[in-house]
Design an enzyme around this catalytic site. Sequence first.
Site, PDB file in Angstrom:
ATOM      1  CG  LEU A   1      -1.930  -1.213   1.185  1.00  0.00           C
ATOM      2  CD1 LEU A   1      -2.815  -1.195   2.427  1.00  0.00           C
ATOM      3  CD2 LEU A   1      -2.769  -1.274  -0.072  1.00  0.00           C
ATOM      4  CB  CYS A   2       4.465   1.948  -0.113  1.00  0.00           C
ATOM      5  SG  CYS A   2       4.921   1.667   1.587  1.00  0.00           S
ATOM      6  CG  HIS A   3       1.114   6.752  -2.106  1.00  0.00           C
ATOM      7  ND1 HIS A   3       0.756   6.601  -0.789  1.00  0.00           N
ATOM      8  CD2 HIS A   3      -0.024   7.050  -2.779  1.00  0.00           C
ATOM      9  CE1 HIS A   3      -0.541   6.812  -0.662  1.00  0.00           C
ATOM     10  NE2 HIS A   3      -1.043   7.088  -1.856  1.00  0.00           N
TER      11      HIS A   3
ATOM     12  CG  MET B   1       6.507   2.932   4.945  1.00  0.00           C
ATOM     13  SD  MET B   1       6.730   2.044   6.512  1.00  0.00           S
ATOM     14  CE  MET B   1       7.095   0.402   5.931  1.00  0.00           C
ATOM     15  CD  GLU B   2       9.265   5.363   0.519  1.00  0.00           C
ATOM     16  OE1 GLU B   2       8.356   5.080  -0.271  1.00  0.00           O
ATOM     17  OE2 GLU B   2       9.035   5.851   1.650  1.00  0.00           O
TER      18      GLU B   2
ATOM     19  CG  ASP C   1      23.553 -12.713   0.134  1.00  0.00           C
ATOM     20  OD1 ASP C   1      23.297 -13.928   0.225  1.00  0.00           O
ATOM     21  OD2 ASP C   1      23.954 -12.179  -0.920  1.00  0.00           O
TER      22      ASP C   1
END
Length: 169
Positions: free
Chosen positions: A76-78, A114-115, A129
């Site tokens: 739901l992120c733009h 969020m970014e 990793d």
Amino acid sequence: MGEKLTHFDEQGNAWMVDVGGKQETDRIAVAHGFITVSPEVYQAIVNGTAKKGDVLGVARVAGIMGAKKTSELIPLCHVLMLTKCAVEFVLHEERCAVEAVCTVKTHGKTGVEMEALTGVQIALLTIYDMCKAMDKGMVISDVCLLKKHGGKSGLYERKTSRPGTGEKE
């Protein structure tokens, strides 16, 4: 009682928030997190001797790429046009840890928290990793938002101790 959740309609269905009526402002978010590694991995990162190459250089690029792709990962992120994305690392020798700090900026109608959080997570996962052959017991921890500015809610700065460090903000 708190604010209502914005990503759900009256029937409880998930939806993307309409930001069309919001004012465009400069927005910034800063997040950080840690990966704790063995002494051998820590030295390989610091000395640039890990078998897969420049761990922090690759992790920096991966974190930036992750921040740019946040809307593809979180439903739901733009989609945002980022004006800046930087990933920096702080080495904590005393605890054999690497701290990743991601700063993201945009000029728009919704924030970049969020970014910034995604950038940190992807950078730390990349370190894992690249070093997992040497240490599968690495621990990613204390990922959180440190600061955000812009938009209706204004400035937020984390007021508690920085997780994992004991340092005050």
